[in-house]
Design a protein around this motif. Structure first.
Motif, short mmCIF file in Angstrom:
data_model
loop_
_atom_site.label_atom_id
_atom_site.label_comp_id
_atom_site.label_asym_id
_atom_site.label_seq_id
_atom_site.Cartn_x
_atom_site.Cartn_y
_atom_site.Cartn_z
N MET A 173 26.99 -15.81 -38.84
CA MET A 173 27.53 -14.78 -39.72
C MET A 173 29.03 -15.02 -39.88
O MET A 173 29.76 -15.03 -38.89
CB MET A 173 27.29 -13.39 -39.13
N ALA A 174 29.46 -15.27 -41.10
CA ALA A 174 30.87 -15.49 -41.36
C ALA A 174 31.56 -14.13 -41.47
O ALA A 174 31.32 -13.39 -42.41
CB ALA A 174 31.06 -16.28 -42.65
N LEU A 175 32.38 -13.81 -40.49
CA LEU A 175 33.05 -12.52 -40.46
C LEU A 175 34.48 -12.69 -40.98
O LEU A 175 35.30 -13.35 -40.34
CB LEU A 175 33.07 -11.96 -39.03
N ALA A 176 34.76 -12.12 -42.13
CA ALA A 176 36.07 -12.28 -42.78
C ALA A 176 37.08 -11.34 -42.13
O ALA A 176 37.24 -10.19 -42.56
CB ALA A 176 35.95 -12.01 -44.27
N ARG A 177 37.74 -11.83 -41.08
CA ARG A 177 38.80 -11.08 -40.39
C ARG A 177 38.33 -9.70 -39.92
O ARG A 177 39.06 -8.73 -39.98
CB ARG A 177 40.03 -10.95 -41.30
N THR A 178 37.11 -9.60 -39.48
CA THR A 178 36.61 -8.35 -38.91
C THR A 178 35.58 -8.68 -37.85
O THR A 178 35.27 -9.84 -37.61
CB THR A 178 36.01 -7.45 -40.01
N ASP A 179 35.04 -7.65 -37.19
CA ASP A 179 34.05 -7.83 -36.13
C ASP A 179 32.84 -6.96 -36.44
O ASP A 179 32.90 -6.03 -37.24
CB ASP A 179 34.63 -7.39 -34.78
N PHE A 180 31.75 -7.27 -35.76
CA PHE A 180 30.60 -6.39 -35.86
C PHE A 180 30.94 -5.03 -35.27
O PHE A 180 31.69 -4.92 -34.29
CB PHE A 180 29.39 -6.97 -35.10
N ALA A 181 30.38 -3.99 -35.85
CA ALA A 181 30.58 -2.64 -35.32
C ALA A 181 29.83 -2.51 -34.00
O ALA A 181 28.76 -3.11 -33.81
CB ALA A 181 30.06 -1.61 -36.33
N SER A 182 30.40 -1.73 -33.09
CA SER A 182 29.73 -1.47 -31.82
C SER A 182 28.56 -0.52 -32.05
O SER A 182 28.46 0.14 -33.09
CB SER A 182 30.72 -0.86 -30.83
N ARG A 183 27.69 -0.43 -31.06
CA ARG A 183 26.57 0.52 -31.16
C ARG A 183 27.09 1.94 -31.30
O ARG A 183 26.52 2.75 -32.05
CB ARG A 183 25.68 0.41 -29.92
N GLU A 184 28.16 2.27 -30.60
CA GLU A 184 28.72 3.61 -30.68
C GLU A 184 29.22 3.91 -32.09
O GLU A 184 29.01 5.01 -32.63
CB GLU A 184 29.87 3.77 -29.68
N GLU A 185 29.87 2.94 -32.72
CA GLU A 185 30.38 3.12 -34.08
C GLU A 185 29.24 3.32 -35.07
O GLU A 185 29.34 4.14 -36.01
CB GLU A 185 31.25 1.93 -34.48
N VAL A 186 28.16 2.58 -34.87
CA VAL A 186 26.99 2.74 -35.76
C VAL A 186 26.34 4.10 -35.55
O VAL A 186 25.90 4.75 -36.50
CB VAL A 186 25.99 1.59 -35.51
N GLU A 187 26.27 4.53 -34.28
CA GLU A 187 25.70 5.84 -33.98
C GLU A 187 26.51 6.95 -34.66
O GLU A 187 25.94 7.90 -35.22
CB GLU A 187 25.69 6.08 -32.47
N LYS A 188 27.83 6.84 -34.61
CA LYS A 188 28.67 7.86 -35.24
C LYS A 188 28.49 7.86 -36.76
O LYS A 188 28.53 8.92 -37.40
CB LYS A 188 30.14 7.63 -34.88
N LEU A 189 28.29 6.67 -37.33
CA LEU A 189 28.02 6.62 -38.76
C LEU A 189 26.70 7.31 -39.06
O LEU A 189 26.58 8.06 -40.04
CB LEU A 189 27.97 5.16 -39.24
N GLY A 190 25.68 7.07 -38.21
CA GLY A 190 24.40 7.73 -38.39
C GLY A 190 24.53 9.24 -38.32
O GLY A 190 23.92 9.97 -39.12
N ASP A 191 25.36 9.71 -37.36
CA ASP A 191 25.60 11.16 -37.25
C ASP A 191 26.22 11.71 -38.52
O ASP A 191 25.84 12.78 -39.01
CB ASP A 191 26.53 11.45 -36.07
N HIS A 192 27.20 10.97 -39.06
CA HIS A 192 27.89 11.41 -40.27
C HIS A 192 26.93 11.49 -41.45
O HIS A 192 26.94 12.46 -42.22
CB HIS A 192 29.04 10.44 -40.58
#
Length: 249
Positions: A173-192
């Motif tokens: 996966m070519a990540l353009a100056r960023t990183d994969f989101a953590s599980r916690e960050e994805v969980e918070k997005l799901g909550d939102h």
């Protein structure tokens, strides 16, 4: 210390066009090969058109050996492959490029020299040429149109050599100056998302709400979101909520 395998020699038999010789040289060097031999080129040698087509691979042509016939071109080879798409009335093992270059690597590691014959553009190798080979390389091409250009054939075979010695992963996966989101960050997005969907009355009827939430969580986990993408989704949701509060559509 283990010695690297001896690379194969690409032997172009009676090539007709300088451009195709140059294309073959370019294909070879793309994958770390530089041992070319040319048998009785139709337009003589050196060939300005070959050098023009080779571009930065001119050194392959400069070092190429020129031979009057196939027997002398393969005289020092311990094993020879012939590339051909046509059926032959000869008893020979028939292998794919993948298997052929695996064998080449194994033999090269044992100090054996391997030659690979490529035929002229018009009709390919003659049976007398193929008879000098130990095995045949055939690419699984369209049987209604099996003809490959000399440069294309050289590229296919050279690619297998390069691929088998490379440690490059089959997928990254070519990540353009960023990183994969953590599980916690994805969980918070799901909550939102669930918060906004709940406010919009999406989870209906109530008896199906739990399953709907589970499907959404599974979707978020499957997407492999980057941190930047997570922030984009949060921004989208905030903007939608803002517009709704303002009476927008």
């Amino acid at each position: 210390m283990t010695q690297p395998p001896i690379p194969p020699a690409f032997i172009l038999v009676r090539p007709q066009m300088g451009e195709n010789i140059g294309a073959a040289a370019r294909a070879m060097l793309n994958f770390g090969l530089d041992r070319m031999r040319i048998v009785d080129p139709r337009d003589g040698w050196p060939n300005p058109k070959a050098n023009a087509m080779a571009s930065g691979a001119g050194r392959v042509l400069d070092a190429a050996g020129i031979f009057p016939d196939v027997p002398r071109a393969v005289a020092d080879c311990d094993y020879v492959f012939a590339t051909t798409a046509r059926p032959r009335e000869l008893v020979k093992p028939v292998v794919t490029p993948e298997r052929a270059l695996q064998m080449t690597r194994e033999m090269g590691a044992a100090g054996k020299r391997v030659g690979i014959l490529f035929g002229p553009e018009r009709a390919g190798l003659e049976n007398d040429d193929v008879a000098l080979a130990n095995a045949i390389i055939t690419v699984p091409v369209n049987p209604d149109f099996p003809s490959l250009n000399l440069g294309q054939c050289a590229l296919l075979v050279a690619y297998e050599w390069g691929r088998q010695q490379s440690d490059v992963a089959p997928e990254v996966m070519a990540l353009a100056r960023t990183d994969f989101a953590s599980r916690e960050e994805v969980e918070k997005l799901g909550d939102h998302f669930e918060e906004r969907l709940e406010a919009a009355g999406f989870f209906f009827p109530p008896t199906k709400a739990a399953g709907m939430r589970l499907n959404l969580r599974n979707m978020w986990a499957r997407l492999n979101l980057t941190r930047a993408e997570v922030q984009t989704f949060h921004g989208m949701l905030r903007q939608i909520a803002y517009k709704l509060r303002q009476g927008g559509e």
